[in-house]
Design an enzyme around this catalytic site. Structure first.
Site, short mmCIF file in Angstrom:
data_model
loop_
_atom_site.label_atom_id
_atom_site.label_comp_id
_atom_site.label_asym_id
_atom_site.label_seq_id
_atom_site.Cartn_x
_atom_site.Cartn_y
_atom_site.Cartn_z
N ASN A 50 0.95 -1.22 -0.01
CA ASN A 50 -0.08 0.12 -0.13
C ASN A 50 1.04 1.18 0.13
OD1 ASN A 50 -1.29 1.96 0.62
ND2 ASN A 50 -2.90 1.18 1.71
N GLU A 68 -3.61 2.37 -3.08
CA GLU A 68 -4.11 3.46 -2.77
C GLU A 68 -2.66 3.82 -3.48
OE1 GLU A 68 -4.07 3.92 1.75
OE2 GLU A 68 -4.75 5.67 1.26
N ASP A 113 -4.22 -4.79 0.93
CA ASP A 113 -4.62 -4.45 2.03
C ASP A 113 -6.35 -4.78 2.37
OD1 ASP A 113 -4.87 -2.53 4.14
OD2 ASP A 113 -4.35 -0.04 3.05
N ASN A 144 -7.60 -3.69 5.26
CA ASN A 144 -7.68 -3.42 6.24
C ASN A 144 -8.48 -3.93 7.06
OD1 ASN A 144 -7.13 -0.16 6.20
ND2 ASN A 144 -8.50 -0.16 4.42
N ASP A 151 -1.99 -6.41 5.96
CA ASP A 151 -1.57 -6.79 4.65
C ASP A 151 -1.42 -7.86 4.20
OD1 ASP A 151 -1.53 -3.70 2.94
OD2 ASP A 151 -0.15 -3.72 5.19
N ASP A 196 2.64 4.51 4.84
CA ASP A 196 3.06 4.12 5.86
C ASP A 196 2.74 2.86 6.82
OD1 ASP A 196 0.39 4.40 5.01
OD2 ASP A 196 -0.93 5.66 6.61
N HIS A 197 2.89 1.67 5.24
CA HIS A 197 2.55 0.06 5.83
C HIS A 197 4.26 0.09 5.07
CE1 HIS A 197 -2.14 -0.27 4.55
NE2 HIS A 197 -1.93 1.21 4.64
#
Lengths: 259, 259
Positions: free
Chosen positions: A7, A34, A147, A149, A218, A247-248
């Site tokens: 991501n 993203e 991802d 989530n 993920d 941030d991933h």
DNA sequence: GGTGTATGGG
DNA sequence: CCCATACACC
């Protein structure tokens, strides 16, 4: 065959990082989420220059998914998750690469809970299950990757009690994920490291990475057809520490396909 | 003594470039314009680390001026141009450094012409003249330096006819600049190179720098007391070509003060 | 905190 | 084109 998911949190802002990671990691297939870029702004030239061909489904501002491949032809099958023609969010793209079905997804975040966004997340998972159950039924070589989530279990979050009412960890979501797995999908990273603390996301705020206050979002799920070919896998955690990183962190597996 | 001016177009966005140029150029005194940062956001630590002390007058979003000095004490005299207490734009800061009065300015752009912004520019020049005439009268060692937003003559613009109604080149503005000079100030760069085409600004748009479609806006004026000490000067044009550079280039002179 | 968008300014 | 701002979303 090395298969990865990342991501990127903005493909344009992240391009230098992505290229550096591709160079060091050399995956054969990469699923990105993203993109946060309209279709025409995907940096296909730089991706090509790095040795990858790609398909992608962009959207202005939000979401956006892509599949990259080094040396394998990509045959696009779907560029949306079936089951809701009204759904215009770019969260799913599916392709066949080297005879394997690759389902690249960016599952809705679902916050705040409760609310319409959470409901959308649950219905999205239902549609995903409907789509992917078929691959199991047909015993196809298939991968669901991206991802999600979804924090699958309590060992996948640094402080479970704080997350009870977060859409990433709500019991309904974890149950839906379990139901998916029970059909036969293998959570490859967890199967390789049954008891280890493994995170793939650390918030930008509050020095979450320095404190290792992470969560595992993920995932790479393998259909039974492929599961026995799983050789190794991991999280490229150090990439999260790079300057200007997402941030991933990237997650990858090595798959022995021709068993 | 090397004295320079540089419109940085955002001190925070430009900091790496500024530091690189300081390192390579090693000026003793530097006047900066267009900080585009509130007072508390000036990166004083990094400037100190580069060997400079500084005074500055910031403002949110717009304008902002600073004076940097390496090894000389800075005695601030004014942090606004006298003559209009209502004027809150941070466009002027004045100091004494090594016994020389340094008037660092970011003169109003004045566009569009005609209009209140143009009127403000003319009145600002009047106030500047009133302030600086005194230095001539008193025969002080003084320098007016910065982004004047004035194209002094037709050889200072790549295509004069296109600029007739632009506030940077309007005849009223050029006349006001001439009136300033006639009091005794020396346009140091022009005096060193009377016939050369010299630009200090190239628009970001339309590849203006590649086409050398520039204008000369940044000036260093010397009071008669100092004029005979002018040794050399120039425009660091190559800095405008750096990645992520300002739309202005630094301008500098070498001054022999103790004649 | 770090993306993206939009708008104002030059 | 590239600053700055403010805002939405994660």
């Amino acid at each position: 065959m090395k298969i990865a998911t990342y991501n990127v949190n903005g493909i344009r802002a992240r391009l230098p990082i992505l290229l550096q990671w591709l160079k060091e990691s050399q995956p054969d297939i990469v699923c990105l989420q993203e993109l946060k870029a309209p279709q025409e702004s995907f940096p296909i030239e730089e991706i090509n220059a790095a040795g990858y061909n790609a398909i992608w489904h962009g959207q202005k501002s939000w979401n956006g998914v892509a599949i990259l491949s080094k040396g394998y032809e990509i045959t696009e099958v779907q560029r949306a998750l079936p089951g809701d023609p009204e759904d215009i969010q770019s969260r799913y793209i599916e392709a066949i690469i080297d005879q394997v079905v690759i389902c690249c997804l960016y599952l809705p975040n679902g916050n705040p809970y409760p609310g319409p966004k959470f409901d959308y997340k649950l219905s999205w998972i239902k549609r995903l299950k409907k789509r992917t159950d078929e691959f199991i039924t047909m015993d196809l070589p298939a991968i669901i990757i991206g991802d999600f989530n979804i924090i699958p279990t309590e060992i996948d979050v640094y402080k479970p009690e704080r997350w009870e009412n977060d859409a990433l960890y709500r019991i309904e979501v974890r149950k839906a994920y379990q139901a998916l797995l029970e059909k036969g999908w293998l959570d490859s990273i967890r199967s390789l490291f049954p008891d280890e603390i493994i995170y793939t996301f650390w918030d930008y705020l509050y020095k979450a990475y320095d404190r290792n206050a992470g969560i595992r979002l993920d995932h790479i799920l393998l259909s039974p057809y492929l599961a026995s070919g799983l050789k190794s896998g991991g999280v490229d955690k150090h990439v999260r520490g790079w300057e200007k990183s997402s941030d991933h962190a990237p997650v990858w597996i090595e798959l022995e396909k021709d068993k």
